[in-house]
Design a protein around this motif. Structure first.
Motif, short mmCIF file in Angstrom:
data_model
loop_
_atom_site.label_atom_id
_atom_site.label_comp_id
_atom_site.label_asym_id
_atom_site.label_seq_id
_atom_site.Cartn_x
_atom_site.Cartn_y
_atom_site.Cartn_z
N ARG A 142 46.29 -75.94 9.13
CA ARG A 142 47.64 -75.38 9.32
C ARG A 142 48.27 -75.17 7.95
N ILE A 143 48.57 -73.94 7.62
CA ILE A 143 49.20 -73.60 6.35
C ILE A 143 50.68 -73.32 6.63
N HIS A 175 41.00 -68.75 -0.11
CA HIS A 175 41.08 -67.81 1.01
C HIS A 175 39.74 -67.59 1.71
N TYR A 235 42.09 -71.43 11.22
CA TYR A 235 43.34 -71.74 10.55
C TYR A 235 44.51 -71.05 11.24
N MET A 257 48.55 -69.90 9.84
CA MET A 257 49.54 -69.89 8.77
C MET A 257 50.90 -69.59 9.39
N CYS A 294 55.00 -69.24 9.10
CA CYS A 294 56.11 -68.95 8.19
C CYS A 294 57.39 -69.57 8.74
N GLU A 320 51.56 -62.94 2.24
CA GLU A 320 50.24 -62.53 2.73
C GLU A 320 49.42 -61.85 1.64
N SER A 348 48.48 -64.51 -1.12
CA SER A 348 47.56 -65.56 -0.67
C SER A 348 46.26 -65.01 -0.09
N THR A 401 45.86 -64.14 2.89
CA THR A 401 45.76 -64.84 4.16
C THR A 401 46.87 -64.33 5.09
N VAL A 426 49.67 -64.43 8.17
CA VAL A 426 50.56 -65.27 8.96
C VAL A 426 50.21 -65.11 10.44
#
Length: 224
Positions: A8-9, A113, A121, A123, A125, A148, A151, A153, A155
């Motif tokens: 979890r980011i 990444h 994963y 992500m 916000c 995004e 990174s 990656t 959301v």
């Protein structure tokens, strides 16, 4: 139960409450009996870093990974321990990553990444409608897209964490929810959580989009 992907980011603008949410989220996972690691990748903001609560977190069995200098706080250097890669790769861990508050801070995440595959994963916000930079739909979307891009990656969910610290009211959260819904619709990203201090969370409507997530204020002392 927190039924999200293993990694979890947590991202969010300064003052959004992303670190408070990250710490509470890790604590909740530990309470559920999970093996948990919390990685502090915030190399930009010198205040309210999750690694400053290392003692409290470790008492709950949470592995805390922060500065490569081995210091909990007090040194403002952009250093992230390489050991954060271990719980990224070790599938026995539920990992929470607290990432810097803007696109510059998100670059610390970009080095990992390749390890973030769809389905392993999430992500999230964190949006606080009271903070500059995410007070409008346009600003919130720009913030998400900037992180995004930096990174590399995507959301996968939105957290409405609209607050005024201990002065937060139900109306504050509901106003933030309207913003979160619009951002969700524009980007086709679901609202995953509605986060609020416990006394407010108990008063929120039960049919809100997103899981209501009561939080304790670990990052601020009672006098703050």
């Amino acid at each position: 139960m927190l039924n999200d992907n293993r990694i979890r980011i947590i991202i969010g603008h300064y003052g959004s409450g992303k670190t408070e949410f990250s710490v509470n989220y890790a604590m909740k996972l530990a309470e559920e009996g999970q093996k948990v690691a919390l990685g502090d990748l915030d190399v930009v903001n010198p205040y309210f870093r999750s690694r400053e609560k290392q003692d409290i977190l470790e008492e709950k069995g949470i592995r805390v990974i922060g500065s490569s200098l081995g210091m909990k706080s007090g040194v403002d250097l952009p250093a992230v321990s390489a050991s954060v890669l271990a719980p990224i790769q070790d599938k026995s861990y539920n990992l929470v990553l607290d990432v810097g508050g803007d696109s510059v801070g998100a670059r610390a995440l970009a080095r990992y990444h390749a390890s973030f595959k769809e389905g392993n994963y999430d992500m999230f916000c964190v949006i606080n409608a009271n903070r500059p930079g995410t007070q409008t739909v346009e600003d919130a979307i720009d913030h998400i897209k900037g992180i995004e891009a930096a990174s590399r990656t995507k959301v996968t969910g939105i957290i409405n964490n609209t607050h005024l610290l201990r002065d937060t009211t139900v109306d504050d959260v509901l106003r933030g929810q309207k913003l979160a819904i619009k951002v969700s619709e524009e980007l086709s990203i679901p609202i995953k959580y509605v986060s609020a201090i416990e006394k407010v969370a108990r008063q929120l409507p039960k049919d809100m989009a997103g899981q209501i997530f009561p939080i304790k204020m670990y990052m601020r002392e009672d006098w703050m």
